[in-house]
Scaffold this active site. Sequence first.
Site, mmCIF file in Angstrom:
data_model
loop_
_atom_site.group_PDB
_atom_site.id
_atom_site.type_symbol
_atom_site.label_atom_id
_atom_site.label_comp_id
_atom_site.label_asym_id
_atom_site.label_seq_id
_atom_site.Cartn_x
_atom_site.Cartn_y
_atom_site.Cartn_z
ATOM 1 N N LYS A 160 0.840 -1.210 0.000
ATOM 2 C CA LYS A 160 0.000 0.000 0.000
ATOM 3 C C LYS A 160 0.871 1.255 0.000
ATOM 4 O O LYS A 160 0.668 2.193 -0.773
ATOM 5 C CB LYS A 160 -0.904 0.020 1.233
ATOM 6 C CG LYS A 160 -1.551 1.383 1.516
ATOM 7 C CD LYS A 160 -2.382 1.354 2.780
ATOM 8 C CE LYS A 160 -1.605 1.434 4.045
ATOM 9 N NZ LYS A 160 -1.191 2.799 4.420
ATOM 10 N N ASN A 161 1.908 1.272 0.860
ATOM 11 C CA ASN A 161 2.710 2.488 1.022
ATOM 12 C C ASN A 161 3.719 2.727 -0.100
ATOM 13 O O ASN A 161 4.403 3.729 -0.105
ATOM 14 C CB ASN A 161 3.395 2.473 2.393
ATOM 15 C CG ASN A 161 2.368 2.638 3.502
ATOM 16 O OD1 ASN A 161 1.209 2.986 3.242
ATOM 17 N ND2 ASN A 161 2.778 2.375 4.722
ATOM 18 N N CYS A 181 -4.620 12.323 13.032
ATOM 19 C CA CYS A 181 -5.264 11.010 12.917
ATOM 20 C C CYS A 181 -5.085 10.263 14.214
ATOM 21 O O CYS A 181 -4.399 10.742 15.115
ATOM 22 C CB CYS A 181 -4.731 10.249 11.704
ATOM 23 S SG CYS A 181 -3.327 9.204 12.042
ATOM 24 N N ARG A 230 0.581 14.389 13.328
ATOM 25 C CA ARG A 230 1.090 14.159 11.959
ATOM 26 C C ARG A 230 1.068 15.419 11.095
ATOM 27 O O ARG A 230 0.425 15.465 10.046
ATOM 28 C CB ARG A 230 0.354 13.022 11.284
ATOM 29 C CG ARG A 230 0.416 11.737 12.092
ATOM 30 C CD ARG A 230 -0.212 10.575 11.384
ATOM 31 N NE ARG A 230 0.585 10.093 10.259
ATOM 32 C CZ ARG A 230 0.214 9.066 9.485
ATOM 33 N NH1 ARG A 230 -0.934 8.463 9.709
ATOM 34 N NH2 ARG A 230 0.965 8.659 8.506
ATOM 35 N N ASP A 233 5.099 0.473 12.019
ATOM 36 C CA ASP A 233 3.906 -0.210 11.493
ATOM 37 C C ASP A 233 3.837 -1.673 11.901
ATOM 38 O O ASP A 233 2.855 -2.353 11.572
ATOM 39 C CB ASP A 233 3.864 -0.088 9.964
ATOM 40 C CG ASP A 233 3.662 1.353 9.506
ATOM 41 O OD1 ASP A 233 3.833 1.618 8.308
ATOM 42 O OD2 ASP A 233 3.371 2.209 10.362
ATOM 43 N N ARG A 238 -8.556 -0.717 5.051
ATOM 44 C CA ARG A 238 -7.795 0.342 4.378
ATOM 45 C C ARG A 238 -6.445 -0.163 3.877
ATOM 46 O O ARG A 238 -5.896 0.361 2.921
ATOM 47 C CB ARG A 238 -7.554 1.514 5.338
ATOM 48 C CG ARG A 238 -8.823 2.270 5.703
ATOM 49 C CD ARG A 238 -8.478 3.522 6.482
ATOM 50 N NE ARG A 238 -7.525 4.356 5.737
ATOM 51 C CZ ARG A 238 -7.111 5.536 6.201
ATOM 52 N NH1 ARG A 238 -7.534 5.969 7.385
ATOM 53 N NH2 ARG A 238 -6.253 6.260 5.501
HETATM 54 C C1 EPZ Z 1 4.432 6.904 6.380
HETATM 55 O O1 EPZ Z 1 3.652 7.938 6.978
HETATM 56 C C2 EPZ Z 1 3.512 5.680 6.277
HETATM 57 N N1 EPZ Z 1 2.365 6.022 5.464
HETATM 58 C C3 EPZ Z 1 3.054 5.273 7.672
HETATM 59 O O2 EPZ Z 1 2.298 4.058 7.556
HETATM 60 C C4 EPZ Z 1 4.262 4.977 8.536
HETATM 61 O O3 EPZ Z 1 3.852 4.724 9.851
HETATM 62 C C5 EPZ Z 1 5.211 6.196 8.542
HETATM 63 O O4 EPZ Z 1 5.564 6.573 7.201
HETATM 64 C C6 EPZ Z 1 6.510 5.901 9.283
HETATM 65 O O5 EPZ Z 1 7.146 4.802 8.745
HETATM 66 C C7 EPZ Z 1 2.510 6.020 4.100
HETATM 67 O O6 EPZ Z 1 3.561 5.760 3.548
HETATM 68 C C8 EPZ Z 1 1.297 6.368 3.315
HETATM 69 P P1 EPZ Z 1 6.443 10.346 8.406
HETATM 70 P P2 EPZ Z 1 4.173 9.460 6.967
HETATM 71 O O7 EPZ Z 1 6.234 11.629 7.686
HETATM 72 O O8 EPZ Z 1 4.990 9.713 5.767
HETATM 73 C C9 EPZ Z 1 6.725 13.671 11.789
HETATM 74 C C10 EPZ Z 1 0.481 2.589 7.869
HETATM 75 O O9 EPZ Z 1 0.161 1.992 8.918
HETATM 76 N N2 EPZ Z 1 6.519 14.663 10.710
HETATM 77 O O10 EPZ Z 1 7.617 9.538 8.042
HETATM 78 O O11 EPZ Z 1 2.990 10.326 7.217
HETATM 79 C C11 EPZ Z 1 5.497 12.777 12.001
HETATM 80 O O12 EPZ Z 1 4.526 13.390 12.794
HETATM 81 C C12 EPZ Z 1 0.908 4.067 7.935
HETATM 82 O O13 EPZ Z 1 0.511 2.067 6.756
HETATM 83 C C13 EPZ Z 1 6.540 16.018 11.016
HETATM 84 O O14 EPZ Z 1 6.709 16.404 12.172
HETATM 85 O O15 EPZ Z 1 5.112 9.461 8.264
HETATM 86 C C14 EPZ Z 1 6.119 11.537 12.628
HETATM 87 O O16 EPZ Z 1 6.293 11.749 13.992
HETATM 88 C C15 EPZ Z 1 0.621 4.682 9.264
HETATM 89 N N3 EPZ Z 1 6.336 16.916 10.007
HETATM 90 C C16 EPZ Z 1 7.466 11.456 11.925
HETATM 91 O O17 EPZ Z 1 7.748 12.755 11.397
HETATM 92 C C17 EPZ Z 1 6.154 16.527 8.694
HETATM 93 O O18 EPZ Z 1 5.992 17.389 7.802
HETATM 94 C C18 EPZ Z 1 7.526 10.440 10.790
HETATM 95 O O19 EPZ Z 1 6.407 10.646 9.983
HETATM 96 C C19 EPZ Z 1 6.159 15.152 8.406
HETATM 97 C C20 EPZ Z 1 6.351 14.240 9.432
#
Ligand code: EPZ
Length: 423
Positions: free
Chosen positions: A22-23, A116, A121, A307, A400
């Site tokens: 999915k990702n 969420c 996030r 995850d 999902r």
């Molecule tokens: C991706 O989310 C995945 N989703 C998530 O999988 C996964 O948990 C996550 O990466 C971490 O591996 C998809 O790929 C669609 P991040 P993403 O930006 O990109 C902070 C699942 O279960 N952050 O790497 O949204 C954030 O809050 C899902 O399939 C900021 O502060 O995660 C987090 O603490 C859930 N500002 C950390 O960075 C930003 O602009 C990592 O988040 C962006 C992120």
Amino acid sequence: MEYLKVIGKKNLKGSVKISGAKNAALPLLASTILSSRKIDISNLPDVVDINTLLKLLEMLGSTYNKKNGILTIDSTTINQTKATYDIVKTMRASILVLGPLLARFGHCEVSLPGGCAIGQRPVDLHLKALEQMGAIIEIKNGYIDAKAPNGLKGATIVFDKITVTGTENIVMAAALAHGETTIINAAKEPEVVNLCDVLKDAGVQIEGIGTNTIKIVGSNQKLLDFKEFTIIPDRIEAGTYLCAGAITNSILKVDNVIPEHLEAVIAKFEEMGYNILKEKLSITILPANKIKPIHITTTEYPGFPTDMQAQFMAVATMAEGVSIIDEKLFENRFMHVSELTRMGADITLNGTVATIQGTPKKLFGTDVMATDLRASSALVLAGLVANGETNIHRIYHLDRGYDKLEVKLQTLGANITRDEEKK
Ligand code: EPZ
């Protein structure tokens, strides 16, 4: 509304085929916005989030059809650049159209994703990086309003934090920008690599794929000549089925998986006492004589994935001893704890740390509530070993990101059925 009924205490056996990731599919579908032609995509998982992104692209003007497991999509016909709230609110990954739309059209509006279940996030790092590439960004009425009338320009981006979709958005934006972009502290998840490989095949000059420093030379807004491509296997789905084997202490094989993508996960299974057999495209888990407790700290790839945290917590309830899980990425990713506790698990929380006192064979079935995608899979796992019947509600969370989970578990011998809740 549908729910899942699981009758516990059944050993599992056999093998299960893993679907596409999915990702990886989400950013790759968004990247079709950058294409000068129709594209054939194979190994797309049949999950709700993918259909949501296809609906968003269709709303922007793409057309697509599915035949014999191949999706053919034409995004050259896109004529809208607004990703509306009604779609983005259902899936925050819709943010992945921001980079490609802005890079191609020089303007777009994308509804600001709200928080969420697992955390606030924010997307501040995505916006800051696009501003460094010359975009003018305003937040208006809950929408990100982005403009780059002369196109985006290459820049050196240093991410304060490693962000997966942030890296993907900037890689796609940089692919059509004027000049060279360097992303430092980039994410190097296999899903990011899949995207970079496909863009490279489409003629984009990219260096440092799979490292924390990626260099991209843009096409000066010229659309890209995409080749047909395949989505990589879903390492998190694979890890979830390996957990089904672990929690029931069964022999179980997952096929169509890339073992290298799961090194950190495999290492934890081995620390718990399970034996793991790796082949080119499959992994087999063998029972442990004694399931040992575990210490886990979630981190970015190639470390232990957040995850997989909930699923391993369920397995840890079967361990003989105390396990510690420290969730470092998302501030609210322990929603499954109270539901597992309802099933008799002994888990205490202290900030980002969960302490699990193993209660082998003591879980019991009851009604539980899914709260997010991975938490719901942990409840299914716990149901597989609980005494009696577990009913998991709000399984729209599960649909999902898991392709026909109960059907696949049934082929492994699980007693699990999907049913309609009585009115
Ligand atoms: C991706 O989310 C995945 N989703 C998530 O999988 C996964 O948990 C996550 O990466 C971490 O591996 C998809 O790929 C669609 P991040 P993403 O930006 O990109 C902070 C699942 O279960 N952050 O790497 O949204 C954030 O809050 C899902 O399939 C900021 O502060 O995660 C987090 O603490 C859930 N500002 C950390 O960075 C930003 O602009 C990592 O988040 C962006 C992120």
